[in-house]
Design an enzyme around this catalytic site. Structure first.
Site, PDB file in Angstrom:
ATOM      1  N   VAL A  68       0.802  -1.219   0.000  1.00 46.52           N
ATOM      2  CA  VAL A  68       0.000   0.000   0.000  1.00 46.52           C
ATOM      3  C   VAL A  68       0.836   1.271   0.000  1.00 46.52           C
ATOM      4  O   VAL A  68       0.276   2.376  -0.082  1.00 46.52           O
ATOM      5  CB  VAL A  68      -0.991   0.031   1.180  1.00 46.52           C
ATOM      6  CG1 VAL A  68      -2.071  -1.010   0.994  1.00 46.52           C
ATOM      7  CG2 VAL A  68      -0.280  -0.154   2.517  1.00 46.52           C
ATOM      8  N   ALA A  98       4.275  -0.314  12.298  1.00 50.04           N
ATOM      9  CA  ALA A  98       5.146   0.694  12.896  1.00 50.04           C
ATOM     10  C   ALA A  98       6.462   0.022  13.218  1.00 50.04           C
ATOM     11  O   ALA A  98       6.523  -1.207  13.400  1.00 50.04           O
ATOM     12  CB  ALA A  98       4.528   1.286  14.158  1.00 50.04           C
ATOM     13  N   TYR A 158       1.959   1.444  23.221  1.00 46.66           N
ATOM     14  CA  TYR A 158       1.303   1.425  21.907  1.00 46.66           C
ATOM     15  C   TYR A 158       1.760   2.622  21.071  1.00 46.66           C
ATOM     16  O   TYR A 158       1.798   2.566  19.848  1.00 46.66           O
ATOM     17  CB  TYR A 158      -0.216   1.414  22.083  1.00 46.66           C
ATOM     18  CG  TYR A 158      -0.967   0.890  20.893  1.00 46.66           C
ATOM     19  CD1 TYR A 158      -0.715  -0.385  20.383  1.00 46.66           C
ATOM     20  CD2 TYR A 158      -1.951   1.658  20.270  1.00 46.66           C
ATOM     21  CE1 TYR A 158      -1.416  -0.869  19.295  1.00 46.66           C
ATOM     22  CE2 TYR A 158      -2.656   1.169  19.190  1.00 46.66           C
ATOM     23  CZ  TYR A 158      -2.385  -0.085  18.704  1.00 46.66           C
ATOM     24  OH  TYR A 158      -3.089  -0.566  17.618  1.00 46.66           O
ATOM     25  N   LYS A 165      -4.094   4.855  14.766  1.00 42.51           N
ATOM     26  CA  LYS A 165      -5.461   4.350  14.897  1.00 42.51           C
ATOM     27  C   LYS A 165      -6.464   5.492  15.091  1.00 42.51           C
ATOM     28  O   LYS A 165      -7.604   5.412  14.623  1.00 42.51           O
ATOM     29  CB  LYS A 165      -5.556   3.366  16.069  1.00 42.51           C
ATOM     30  CG  LYS A 165      -4.812   2.059  15.844  1.00 42.51           C
ATOM     31  CD  LYS A 165      -5.332   1.295  14.635  1.00 42.51           C
ATOM     32  CE  LYS A 165      -4.691  -0.083  14.541  1.00 42.51           C
ATOM     33  NZ  LYS A 165      -5.120  -0.831  13.326  1.00 42.51           N
TER      34      LYS A 165
END
Length: 258
Positions: A68, A98, A158, A165
């Site tokens: 992508v 990531a 995270y 997100k």
């Protein structure tokens, strides 16, 4: 049982049999959808071989490369899909990435390149895939992506994926408004943490999983099959009034204060 007979479903992001995308593909197939799948290409065709072997029993119409970050490859993918299918009914976006060293430690240490990479692969890719799919979603349809509570609340380690997100969830809303004019629905599933190859990159993931099991009202982790069931529902005619939403599939963890 849900009936997706006659519907086509493009599933991206299958890496192995522990992938959430794999659980979704299985449930879509069980409901009767005709599948097409993609893989991340590499020099030795390991991704292609692995996905082709894994999905063989699902009889996909095609197994196509899709990086992508490469617009030419995305355009080529849709050109090939157009040769196999007259339309796309369901687009499943299960793509996120990531750098591992930015999924632990201080968030302020996020690098500029790492920020760009995470947002490109994890959030912009949904926009780009929808852009390519729109001309083929001629009979309405459903776009489904995967998100996580770390996009709305702080989850230790995270880090940059939380920002990605958050962007992804706003993409869902803006795309829902745009694509609703052609009766295409866009929704996200916020799944609880699952033991996958991707989640293993997050620092202290085992502590996160244990905490989740302790706090969630159902006192357990969610499964790939359960997420797949929700994706099948969102792709079906039972969900025709649902768009722009983030549906939590996390055994109730999201309602808790800890």
């Amino acid at each position: 049982m849900l009936d997706l007979s006659g519907k086509t479903a493009l599933v991206t992001g299958i890496a192995n049999d522990r992938s959430i995308a794999w659980g979704i593909a299985q449930q879509l197939h069980q409901a009767g959808a005709k599948l097409g799948v993609t893989y991340l290409p590499d020099d030795r065709d390991r991704g292609k071989n692995k996905v082709t072997k894994l999905t063989a029993d699902l009889s996909p119409s095609f197994v196509l490369p899709c990086d992508v970050q490469d617009d030419a490859q995305i355009d080529a993918m849709y050109a090939e899909i157009g040769k196999a299918w007259e339309k796309i009914d369901i687009l499943v976006h299960c793509l996120a990435f990531a750098k591992k060293d930015e999924l632990s430690g201080d968030f302020s240490n996020t690098s500029r390149d790492g920020f760009k990479l995470a947002l490109d692969v994890s959030a912009f890719s949904l926009i780009r895939l929808c852009q390519g799919a729109k001309p083929m979603m001629t009979d309405g349809g459903s776009v489904i992506t995967l998100t996580y509570i770390g996009g709305v609340k702080v989850v230790p380690n995270y880090n940059i994926m939380g920002i990605a997100k958050a962007a992804l969830e706003m993409n869902v809303r803006y795309l829902a408004q745009e694509m609703g004019t052609q009766n295409v629905r866009v929704n996200g599933i916020s799944a609880g943490p699952i033991r996958t190859l991707a989640s293993s990159a997050v620092g202290d993931i085992h502590k996160m999983l244990h905490h989740f099991e302790e706090v969630a009202p159902l006192k357990r982790l969610v499964t790939q099959q359960e997420v797949g069931n929700i994706a099948a529902f969102l792709g079906s005619d039972l969900a025709t009034a649902i768009t722009g939403q983030i549906i939590y599939a996390d055994c109730g963890y999201e309602i808790m204060g800890a």
